[in-house]
Design a protein around this motif. Structure first.
Motif, mmCIF file in Angstrom:
data_model
loop_
_atom_site.group_PDB
_atom_site.id
_atom_site.type_symbol
_atom_site.label_atom_id
_atom_site.label_comp_id
_atom_site.label_asym_id
_atom_site.label_seq_id
_atom_site.Cartn_x
_atom_site.Cartn_y
_atom_site.Cartn_z
ATOM 1 N N ARG A 91 0.859 -1.180 0.000
ATOM 2 C CA ARG A 91 0.000 0.000 0.000
ATOM 3 C C ARG A 91 0.894 1.228 0.000
ATOM 4 O O ARG A 91 1.852 1.297 0.762
ATOM 5 C CB ARG A 91 -0.852 -0.028 1.282
ATOM 6 C CG ARG A 91 -1.737 1.158 1.498
ATOM 7 C CD ARG A 91 -3.037 1.004 0.730
ATOM 8 N NE ARG A 91 -3.985 2.021 1.143
ATOM 9 C CZ ARG A 91 -5.154 1.754 1.694
ATOM 10 N NH1 ARG A 91 -5.542 0.520 1.932
ATOM 11 N NH2 ARG A 91 -5.977 2.739 2.021
ATOM 12 N N GLY A 94 1.147 8.516 2.091
ATOM 13 C CA GLY A 94 1.842 9.799 2.056
ATOM 14 C C GLY A 94 2.369 10.093 3.450
ATOM 15 O O GLY A 94 3.340 9.490 3.909
ATOM 16 N N GLY A 164 -0.127 16.431 5.347
ATOM 17 C CA GLY A 164 -0.186 15.372 4.335
ATOM 18 C C GLY A 164 0.620 15.725 3.117
ATOM 19 O O GLY A 164 1.144 16.836 2.983
ATOM 20 N N ALA A 169 -3.249 14.241 -0.830
ATOM 21 C CA ALA A 169 -4.282 15.279 -0.984
ATOM 22 C C ALA A 169 -5.038 15.107 -2.295
ATOM 23 O O ALA A 169 -6.243 15.351 -2.375
ATOM 24 C CB ALA A 169 -3.637 16.667 -0.917
ATOM 25 N N VAL A 171 -5.412 12.153 -3.928
ATOM 26 C CA VAL A 171 -6.226 10.928 -3.795
ATOM 27 C C VAL A 171 -7.460 11.192 -2.936
ATOM 28 O O VAL A 171 -8.544 10.673 -3.208
ATOM 29 C CB VAL A 171 -5.366 9.796 -3.172
ATOM 30 C CG1 VAL A 171 -6.222 8.600 -2.786
ATOM 31 C CG2 VAL A 171 -4.293 9.363 -4.143
ATOM 32 N N MET A 172 -7.275 11.992 -1.900
ATOM 33 C CA MET A 172 -8.396 12.288 -0.995
ATOM 34 C C MET A 172 -9.263 13.425 -1.525
ATOM 35 O O MET A 172 -10.275 13.753 -0.947
ATOM 36 C CB MET A 172 -7.875 12.705 0.398
ATOM 37 C CG MET A 172 -7.174 11.630 1.192
ATOM 38 S SD MET A 172 -8.174 10.148 1.380
ATOM 39 C CE MET A 172 -9.630 10.787 2.181
ATOM 40 N N ALA A 174 -8.615 16.425 -1.089
ATOM 41 C CA ALA A 174 -8.687 17.159 0.181
ATOM 42 C C ALA A 174 -9.306 18.539 -0.048
ATOM 43 O O ALA A 174 -9.128 19.150 -1.114
ATOM 44 C CB ALA A 174 -7.280 17.304 0.765
ATOM 45 N N ALA A 176 -11.212 22.258 2.013
ATOM 46 C CA ALA A 176 -11.549 23.054 3.201
ATOM 47 C C ALA A 176 -12.155 24.365 2.729
ATOM 48 O O ALA A 176 -11.853 24.817 1.613
ATOM 49 C CB ALA A 176 -10.294 23.330 4.031
ATOM 50 N N VAL A 219 -0.307 7.746 -7.464
ATOM 51 C CA VAL A 219 -0.125 9.133 -7.910
ATOM 52 C C VAL A 219 1.357 9.477 -7.767
ATOM 53 O O VAL A 219 1.920 9.349 -6.673
ATOM 54 C CB VAL A 219 -0.974 10.111 -7.053
ATOM 55 C CG1 VAL A 219 -0.660 11.555 -7.413
ATOM 56 C CG2 VAL A 219 -2.454 9.820 -7.222
HETATM 57 C C1 LIG Z 1 -4.965 18.118 11.896
HETATM 58 C C2 LIG Z 1 -5.526 17.624 10.584
HETATM 59 C C3 LIG Z 1 -6.294 18.462 9.813
HETATM 60 C C4 LIG Z 1 -6.825 18.012 8.597
HETATM 61 N N1 LIG Z 1 -7.569 18.860 7.854
HETATM 62 C C5 LIG Z 1 -8.079 18.445 6.676
HETATM 63 C C6 LIG Z 1 -8.875 19.330 5.877
HETATM 64 O O1 LIG Z 1 -9.102 20.477 6.205
HETATM 65 N N2 LIG Z 1 -9.367 18.846 4.697
HETATM 66 C C7 LIG Z 1 -9.115 17.573 4.274
HETATM 67 O O2 LIG Z 1 -9.580 17.194 3.186
HETATM 68 N N3 LIG Z 1 -8.366 16.722 5.015
HETATM 69 C C8 LIG Z 1 -7.852 17.116 6.194
HETATM 70 N N4 LIG Z 1 -7.098 16.254 6.947
HETATM 71 C C9 LIG Z 1 -6.905 14.873 6.491
HETATM 72 C C10 LIG Z 1 -5.604 14.632 5.687
HETATM 73 O O3 LIG Z 1 -4.620 15.557 6.051
HETATM 74 C C11 LIG Z 1 -5.840 14.715 4.189
HETATM 75 O O4 LIG Z 1 -6.766 13.743 3.760
HETATM 76 C C12 LIG Z 1 -4.512 14.516 3.422
HETATM 77 O O5 LIG Z 1 -4.728 14.916 2.099
HETATM 78 C C13 LIG Z 1 -3.997 13.097 3.442
HETATM 79 O O6 LIG Z 1 -2.682 13.089 2.897
HETATM 80 P P1 LIG Z 1 -1.587 12.027 3.344
HETATM 81 O O7 LIG Z 1 -0.395 12.210 2.511
HETATM 82 O O8 LIG Z 1 -1.357 12.094 4.811
HETATM 83 O O9 LIG Z 1 -2.324 10.682 2.947
HETATM 84 P P2 LIG Z 1 -2.310 9.305 3.747
HETATM 85 O O10 LIG Z 1 -3.081 9.457 5.022
HETATM 86 O O11 LIG Z 1 -0.923 8.813 3.863
HETATM 87 O O12 LIG Z 1 -3.126 8.395 2.735
HETATM 88 C C14 LIG Z 1 -4.497 8.619 2.505
HETATM 89 C C15 LIG Z 1 -4.963 7.657 1.400
HETATM 90 O O13 LIG Z 1 -4.350 8.009 0.173
HETATM 91 C C16 LIG Z 1 -3.574 6.919 -0.337
HETATM 92 N N5 LIG Z 1 -2.381 7.526 -0.932
HETATM 93 C C17 LIG Z 1 -1.513 8.382 -0.352
HETATM 94 N N6 LIG Z 1 -0.578 8.771 -1.213
HETATM 95 C C18 LIG Z 1 -0.856 8.155 -2.384
HETATM 96 C C19 LIG Z 1 -0.251 8.154 -3.684
HETATM 97 N N7 LIG Z 1 0.847 8.869 -3.945
HETATM 98 N N8 LIG Z 1 -0.810 7.393 -4.648
HETATM 99 C C20 LIG Z 1 -1.929 6.658 -4.420
HETATM 100 N N9 LIG Z 1 -2.525 6.599 -3.206
HETATM 101 C C21 LIG Z 1 -2.008 7.355 -2.205
HETATM 102 C C22 LIG Z 1 -3.275 6.034 0.864
HETATM 103 O O14 LIG Z 1 -3.095 4.675 0.484
HETATM 104 C C23 LIG Z 1 -4.562 6.212 1.656
HETATM 105 O O15 LIG Z 1 -5.565 5.364 1.165
HETATM 106 C C24 LIG Z 1 -6.565 16.687 8.160
HETATM 107 C C25 LIG Z 1 -5.765 15.840 8.949
HETATM 108 C C26 LIG Z 1 -5.248 16.308 10.147
HETATM 109 C C27 LIG Z 1 -4.377 15.385 10.963
#
Ligand SMILES: Cc1cc2nc3c(=O)[nH]c(=O)nc-3n(C[C@H](O)[C@H](O)[C@H](O)COP(=O)(O)OP(=O)(O)OC[C@H]3O[C@@H](n4cnc5c(N)ncnc54)[C@H](O)[C@@H]3O)c2cc1C
Length: 333
Positions: A91, A94, A164, A169, A171-172, A174, A176, A219
């Motif tokens: 898996r 990020g 993150g 971001a 993939v999610m 993300a 706000a 990604v």
């Molecule tokens: C304090 C705090 C505040 C937050 N605020 C927000 C907010 O305002 N808005 C929001 O949307 N989210 C928020 N989040 C959630 C999170 O930060 C986001 O979803 C962020 O984009 C996740 O990025 P990551 O790199 O940590 O992904 P991870 O948590 O490492 O992975 C998330 C998912 O993406 C997949 N993934 C990661 N990288 C890749 C890649 N390169 N290719 C394919 N799959 C991949 C992983 O397998 C997993 O399924 C917050 C989190 C925290 C702790």
């Protein structure tokens, strides 16, 4: 013992067999000695038996058998080819800011795109007044936001304070303050199951609320189309959003941001949880934050099971009270 070398999918005689991603699938039978084989076939950086609590912002999760950190696109390609050949599940992650990993850990390979995948490059844009920016997936989102401020480019200020990686971001999807990543994206380059880099333009990408359909691809690079603006105004806006975030969200406790998705057409998940009287409710070391009810926080001693039990409890209570089934936004591994 086989000599250590970089394994190249393109050259492999069983390429057809190898072209299957094992991400998120159960491990194939008979691959007990895969760690040794992986060590022999792939010469990149691997950390063995590393607790996922170290890599996730919820600060819980048992050990991953291996954490592989490729240093280049070629190394990533060869890693995926080797894992497919060995039948090992894997898996990509990020910064672990949206992940809940079980206490038993992960009996496969966590692929981490880290500091070696963090380049930001400004490209020549075709559209007047817009700038095309190419970013590698391992770049931290905050680094990108700060870079945009320094360049006087607007479009991603909303992401100030979202931890993150850029890959996570994307993939999610993300978001706000009513904005999300997909709005300024121009294209995404993935590493496909066939071991090839595939560029998809925005129009060919299926984005939805906190989701991009990746078809299990990785990604690797994202391109954003950003608007030139007033540097100081962009900086002020980002700083203001950071202050608002600090006021509304718990500080200094492990969390993964909003734990549940907001249900469509209904009050936000946090409001439903709060109105169900669940603020402050605890299971073991996991608590519904007093500051923001959609944040489940680690009060210091939580296990992943505590978070799972608390998640189910919140889902049950909100369902009992409002007939709404909350879906986790956090990905569970
Ligand atoms: C304090 C705090 C505040 C937050 N605020 C927000 C907010 O305002 N808005 C929001 O949307 N989210 C928020 N989040 C959630 C999170 O930060 C986001 O979803 C962020 O984009 C996740 O990025 P990551 O790199 O940590 O992904 P991870 O948590 O490492 O992975 C998330 C998912 O993406 C997949 N993934 C990661 N990288 C890749 C890649 N390169 N290719 C394919 N799959 C991949 C992983 O397998 C997993 O399924 C917050 C989190 C925290 C702790």
């Amino acid at each position: 013992m086989l000599p250590a070398r970089v394994y190249n999918l393109q050259d492999h005689p069983d390429r057809g067999e190898v072209l299957k991603f094992r991400g998120q699938r159960p491990m194939d039978k008979g691959v007990d000695n895969w760690p040794e084989q992986l060590r022999n076939l792939w010469s990149g950086e691997i950390e063995w038996n590393s607790p996922m609590a170290r890599w996730c912002t919820l600060q819980v999760g048992g050990p991953a058998k291996a954490i592989a950190t490729p240093a280049s696109r070629a190394e990533l390609q060869s890693l995926v080819a080797v894992l497919a050949k060995l039948g090992v599940c894997w898996r990509v992650i990020g910064r672990g800011s949206n992940l809940l990993v079980s206490d038993t850990g992960y009996d496969g390979v966590i692929v981490m795109l880290g500091r070696k995948f963090a380049a930001i490059e400004q490209l020549a844009g075709k559209e007047a007044e817009k700038t095309l920016v190419q970013v590698e997936a391992g770049c931290s989102l905050m680094k990108l936001v700060n870079w945009c401020v320094a360049q006087g480019l607007q479009g991603l200020e909303f992401a100030a304070g979202i931890p993150g990686s850029v890959g996570g971001a994307v993939v999610m999807n993300a978001g706000a303050w009513g904005k999300e990543m997909s709005e300024s994206l121009a294209s995404v380059t993935f590493l496909s199951g066939a071991g090839e880099f595939v560029e998809r333009k925005k129009g060919d990408l299926a984005f939805s609320y906190r989701h991009l359909e990746t078809e299990s691809m990785i990604v690797v690079v994202a391109e954003f189309l950003l608007q030139a603006g007033d540097r100081q105004a962009i900086e002020r806006k980002g700083a203001q959003l950071m202050r608002d975030r600090k006021k509304k969200q718990p500080q200094g406790q492990g969390n993964a941001g909003s734990f549940f998705k907001n249900p469509a057409g209904l009050p936000a998940a946090g409001k439903l949880i709060q109105d169900a009287g669940l603020k402050g409710i605890r299971v073991g070391g996991a608590e519904v934050s007093e500051v923001h009810a959609n944040f489940l926080v680690n009060i210091g001693s939580a296990t992943a099971q505590d978070f799972l039990d608390l998640m189910r409890l919140v889902q049950e209570k909100v369902f009992e009270r409002f007939g709404v089934r909350l879906e986790p936004e956090v990905h569970i591994l």
